[in-house]
Motif scaffolding. Structure first.
Motif, mmCIF file in Angstrom:
data_model
loop_
_atom_site.group_PDB
_atom_site.id
_atom_site.type_symbol
_atom_site.label_atom_id
_atom_site.label_comp_id
_atom_site.label_asym_id
_atom_site.label_seq_id
_atom_site.Cartn_x
_atom_site.Cartn_y
_atom_site.Cartn_z
ATOM 1 N N GLY A 138 0.788 -1.212 0.000
ATOM 2 C CA GLY A 138 0.000 0.000 0.000
ATOM 3 C C GLY A 138 0.826 1.270 0.000
ATOM 4 N N GLN A 139 0.288 2.313 0.612
ATOM 5 C CA GLN A 139 0.930 3.621 0.625
ATOM 6 C C GLN A 139 0.331 4.437 1.770
ATOM 7 O OE1 GLN A 139 -0.108 5.249 -3.178
ATOM 8 N NE2 GLN A 139 -2.300 5.277 -2.760
ATOM 9 N N GLY A 140 0.797 5.684 1.888
ATOM 10 C CA GLY A 140 0.219 6.561 2.897
ATOM 11 C C GLY A 140 -1.150 7.059 2.473
ATOM 12 N N ALA A 148 -10.326 15.390 6.128
ATOM 13 C CA ALA A 148 -11.563 14.761 6.603
ATOM 14 C C ALA A 148 -11.385 14.032 7.923
ATOM 15 C CB ALA A 148 -12.079 13.797 5.542
ATOM 16 N N ALA A 149 -10.160 14.046 8.483
ATOM 17 C CA ALA A 149 -9.868 13.309 9.721
ATOM 18 C C ALA A 149 -10.316 11.850 9.581
ATOM 19 C CB ALA A 149 -10.523 13.971 10.925
ATOM 20 N N ALA A 150 -9.950 11.254 8.453
ATOM 21 C CA ALA A 150 -10.397 9.898 8.138
ATOM 22 C C ALA A 150 -9.748 8.872 9.073
ATOM 23 C CB ALA A 150 -10.052 9.570 6.690
ATOM 24 N N PRO A 151 -10.488 7.825 9.437
ATOM 25 C CA PRO A 151 -9.949 6.770 10.302
ATOM 26 C C PRO A 151 -9.114 5.763 9.492
ATOM 27 C CG PRO A 151 -12.241 6.314 9.822
ATOM 28 C CD PRO A 151 -11.927 7.627 9.161
ATOM 29 N N VAL A 152 -7.935 6.176 9.102
ATOM 30 C CA VAL A 152 -7.029 5.318 8.340
ATOM 31 C C VAL A 152 -5.733 5.171 9.125
ATOM 32 C CG1 VAL A 152 -8.004 5.863 6.075
ATOM 33 C CG2 VAL A 152 -6.219 7.322 7.032
ATOM 34 N N VAL A 153 -4.954 4.153 8.799
ATOM 35 C CA VAL A 153 -3.739 3.894 9.550
ATOM 36 C C VAL A 153 -2.694 3.244 8.653
ATOM 37 C CG1 VAL A 153 -4.546 1.615 10.343
ATOM 38 C CG2 VAL A 153 -2.796 2.827 11.667
ATOM 39 N N VAL A 154 -1.453 3.593 8.880
ATOM 40 C CA VAL A 154 -0.306 2.889 8.306
ATOM 41 C C VAL A 154 0.359 2.142 9.446
ATOM 42 C CG1 VAL A 154 1.999 3.174 7.310
ATOM 43 C CG2 VAL A 154 0.081 4.513 6.414
ATOM 44 N N ILE A 155 0.609 0.856 9.259
ATOM 45 C CA ILE A 155 1.163 0.050 10.339
ATOM 46 C C ILE A 155 2.548 -0.484 9.956
ATOM 47 C CG2 ILE A 155 -1.113 -0.599 11.176
ATOM 48 C CD1 ILE A 155 -0.786 -3.329 9.867
ATOM 49 N N SER A 156 3.287 -0.908 10.960
ATOM 50 C CA SER A 156 4.623 -1.453 10.728
ATOM 51 C C SER A 156 4.542 -2.914 10.315
ATOM 52 C CB SER A 156 5.463 -1.334 12.000
ATOM 53 O OG SER A 156 4.952 -2.207 13.000
ATOM 54 N N ARG A 157 5.629 -3.399 9.807
ATOM 55 C CA ARG A 157 5.698 -4.814 9.429
ATOM 56 C C ARG A 157 5.492 -5.709 10.649
ATOM 57 N NH1 ARG A 157 10.277 -7.294 5.471
ATOM 58 N NH2 ARG A 157 9.433 -9.413 5.315
ATOM 59 N N ALA A 158 6.077 -5.312 11.789
ATOM 60 C CA ALA A 158 5.948 -6.119 13.006
ATOM 61 C C ALA A 158 4.493 -6.194 13.454
ATOM 62 C CB ALA A 158 6.819 -5.533 14.114
ATOM 63 N N LEU A 159 3.784 -5.063 13.436
ATOM 64 C CA LEU A 159 2.373 -5.087 13.828
ATOM 65 C C LEU A 159 1.548 -5.861 12.812
ATOM 66 C CD1 LEU A 159 0.003 -4.285 15.541
ATOM 67 C CD2 LEU A 159 -0.009 -2.030 14.449
ATOM 68 N N ASN A 160 1.875 -5.743 11.539
ATOM 69 C CA ASN A 160 1.159 -6.510 10.516
ATOM 70 C C ASN A 160 1.328 -8.010 10.735
ATOM 71 O OD1 ASN A 160 -0.355 -6.418 7.894
ATOM 72 N ND2 ASN A 160 1.454 -7.536 7.180
ATOM 73 N N ASP A 161 2.534 -8.416 11.142
ATOM 74 C CA ASP A 161 2.768 -9.835 11.436
ATOM 75 C C ASP A 161 1.923 -10.300 12.616
ATOM 76 O OD1 ASP A 161 4.590 -9.956 9.374
ATOM 77 O OD2 ASP A 161 6.351 -9.769 10.657
ATOM 78 N N LYS A 162 1.835 -9.462 13.654
ATOM 79 C CA LYS A 162 1.077 -9.833 14.849
ATOM 80 C C LYS A 162 -0.426 -9.831 14.599
ATOM 81 C CE LYS A 162 4.461 -8.030 18.177
ATOM 82 N NZ LYS A 162 4.726 -6.980 19.207
ATOM 83 N N VAL A 184 -4.199 1.387 5.258
ATOM 84 C CA VAL A 184 -3.921 1.843 3.894
ATOM 85 C C VAL A 184 -2.493 1.517 3.466
ATOM 86 C CG1 VAL A 184 -5.624 3.685 3.969
ATOM 87 C CG2 VAL A 184 -3.278 4.148 4.701
ATOM 88 N N GLY A 185 -1.642 1.164 4.415
ATOM 89 C CA GLY A 185 -0.263 0.850 4.061
ATOM 90 C C GLY A 185 0.446 0.107 5.171
ATOM 91 N N VAL A 186 1.455 -0.647 4.771
ATOM 92 C CA VAL A 186 2.318 -1.372 5.713
ATOM 93 C C VAL A 186 3.759 -1.010 5.367
ATOM 94 C CG1 VAL A 186 3.068 -3.615 6.584
ATOM 95 C CG2 VAL A 186 0.680 -3.282 5.887
ATOM 96 N N ILE A 187 4.485 -0.433 6.318
ATOM 97 C CA ILE A 187 5.875 -0.075 6.046
ATOM 98 C C ILE A 187 6.793 -1.230 6.417
ATOM 99 C CG2 ILE A 187 5.520 2.399 6.305
ATOM 100 C CD1 ILE A 187 6.823 2.175 9.085
ATOM 101 N N ASP A 188 7.875 -1.332 5.678
ATOM 102 C CA ASP A 188 8.901 -2.322 5.985
ATOM 103 C C ASP A 188 9.644 -1.865 7.239
ATOM 104 O OD1 ASP A 188 10.405 -4.579 5.714
ATOM 105 O OD2 ASP A 188 11.064 -4.157 3.669
ATOM 106 N N ASP A 189 10.582 -2.675 7.693
ATOM 107 C CA ASP A 189 11.319 -2.341 8.909
ATOM 108 C C ASP A 189 11.906 -0.932 8.791
ATOM 109 O OD1 ASP A 189 10.792 -4.873 9.919
ATOM 110 O OD2 ASP A 189 12.583 -5.735 9.009
ATOM 111 N N TRP A 190 11.605 -0.080 9.776
ATOM 112 C CA TRP A 190 12.049 1.327 9.755
ATOM 113 C C TRP A 190 12.252 1.795 11.185
ATOM 114 C CZ3 TRP A 190 9.905 6.284 11.057
ATOM 115 C CH2 TRP A 190 10.578 7.378 10.495
ATOM 116 N N ASN A 191 13.498 1.939 11.562
ATOM 117 C CA ASN A 191 13.825 2.421 12.907
ATOM 118 C C ASN A 191 15.152 3.176 12.851
ATOM 119 O OD1 ASN A 191 13.740 2.846 15.677
ATOM 120 N ND2 ASN A 191 14.706 0.889 16.164
#
Length: 437
Positions: A138-140, A148-162, A184-191
């Protein structure tokens, strides 16, 4: 010829195993101490986004007139809600985002899993392209969803796995703080370290990357409360709504300015804004703003802790001491073989051959010391938490670069340590040695 030098070196090292062991131990301990602390120092002092750091700027405004109360005259490193919204509304940067830390409860969609309290951030849509976050799926979200203060979220790979077993979760729902948010999106490992996007909240370092990102406007509407807050006076109204109306700072801000002209214009904009707020009675003193690019901001915030620098310098000093000891041991070892050197010289070996022979021997000692250093560096990385703060010790990691550097440093340092002993050995006069023998 090199094989011949190797044979001579191994014979020499076998003839005096005790001396050889002392040199290997000295090199191994010195290099491992240096590399262990360097593994932390490089992570703490590195540029977290080198391809773009010179274009990322942190605006600071002195709403409290802190220059009148503190010696350094520095403004706060975060903004009030009022000022952050004003900067977002005026939008004088190529890209920009107000940022604040959140820690909502997340209820995974998979059956049988307990709620998770995870760290994340409320940001604007431009946050993702501005910082080049790597997307797995996905993407941002869009600027329209911000509005619109839409209820959307981008999650991390770790949270997507869980939460979703690692599958592509774009379009699925995730319960955050009792409300459904569409992924709407899942980011790869980013820290990245330092955590430049929120020095105010993190102090510069985090053990884990953000688990989720939600629209700033949605977080405010949903009362997702913030993390750290700094106030010059207590808010006049209680709660999160009172914090938004207060003069407390709690919002980080990043702006992308890609040309010198944009930087000058943005700096002038900050001064004009501060002057306007002073006339309105909000800002107490003359404009005291800062607009630093990312490297300058991290330096001004002293993100690299002093104890990390001190530990590294102490380790370098230990390595130097170990190398001086190695110089003494090599000198004693080489000069003890003056008779052998005299015979070789008398048989036609030049000084260059003597140099090559003894530097080869030093390199073998360095290689053995590097092998020992690898083991000790691994143990050091595991145990460095006993010396440094846990958040800093977590930066120490074993990787291929560290392992290769350990061996290379060990060999190079030992060869350098062998230069003077080899020089002295090559200066031995064959006539004197043959006469004395």
């Amino acid at each position: 010829m090199f094989a011949y030098y190797l044979e001579l070196a191994f014979r020499s090292l076998k003839r005096s195993p005790g001396l050889t062991a002392l040199m290997v131990l000295a090199v191994g301990f010195g290099v491992s101490a240096c590399m262990t602390t360097w593994s932390v120092f490089r992570a703490a002092s590195g540029d977290p986004i080198p391809w773009k750091s010179s274009q990322l700027f942190v605006p600071q405004m002195d709403i409290w007139s802190s220059s009148a109360r503190s010696g350094d005259g520095e403004p706060p490193d975060a903004l009030t809600y009022t000022d952050a919204l004003a900067l977002m509304r005026d939008h004088r940067a190529l890209r920009q985002s107000a940022i604040y830390e959140i820690a909502p409860a997340v209820f995974p969609a998979r059956a049988g899993q307990h709620p998770l309290t995870l760290g994340g951030y409320a940001v604007y849509a431009e946050f993702f392209p501005m910082l080049d976050l790597p997307f797995l799926y996905g993407q941002g979200w869009s600027a329209a969803e911000d509005a619109a203060a839409a209820p959307v979220v981008v999650i991390s790979r770790a949270l997507n796995d869980k939460a979703f077993g690692g599958a592509n979760s774009v379009g699925r729902s995730l319960d955050i703080a009792g409300h459904d948010y569409r992924v709407v999106g899942v980011i790869d490992d980013w820290n990245p370290q330092p955590a430049y996007y929120d020095v105010f909240g993190t102090g510069g370092y985090t053990r884990e990357g953000p688990a989720l990102f939600v629209p700033f406007t949605r977080a405010i509407a949903g009362d997702l409360e913030n993390g750290r807050t700094a106030c010059d006076a207590e808010p006049s109204s209680p709660g999160f709504a009172g914090l938004q109306r207060s003069e407390c700072v709690w919002i980080t801000f990043l702006a992308e300015l890609d040309t010198p002209a944009r930087v000058r214009a943005y700096r002038q904009y900050l001064d004009d804004y501060a002057a306007m707020q002073r006339r309105a009675g909000r800002f107490l003193g003359a404009p005291n703003n800062r607009l630093r690019d990312l490297p300058a901001f991290l330096a001004a915030e002293q993100v690299v802790p002093g104890d990390t620098r001190v530990s590294f310098l102490v380790a370098v000093g230990l390595l130097v001491v170990c190398l001086f000891n190695t110089v003494g041991l090599l000198l004693a070892k080489f000069l003890r073989r003056s008779g052998e050197i005299g015979v070789r010289r008398a048989l036609g070996a030049g000084r260059g051959a003597i140099y090559a022979q003894f530097l080869t021997e030093a390199a073998i000692v360095g290689l053995a010391g590097g092998a020992l250093g690898l083991l000790l560096t691994g143990l050091g990385v595991l145990g460095i938490g006993a010396v440094l703060q846990p958040r800093l010790a977590a930066l120490a990691t074993l990787d291929v670069r560290l392992l290769v550097t350990t061996v290379v440093v060990a060999v190079l340092c030992t060869v350098l340590a062998g230069l003077y002993p080899s020089f002295r050995a090559a200066r031995v006069q064959p006539a004197w040695q043959l006469k004395s023998d």
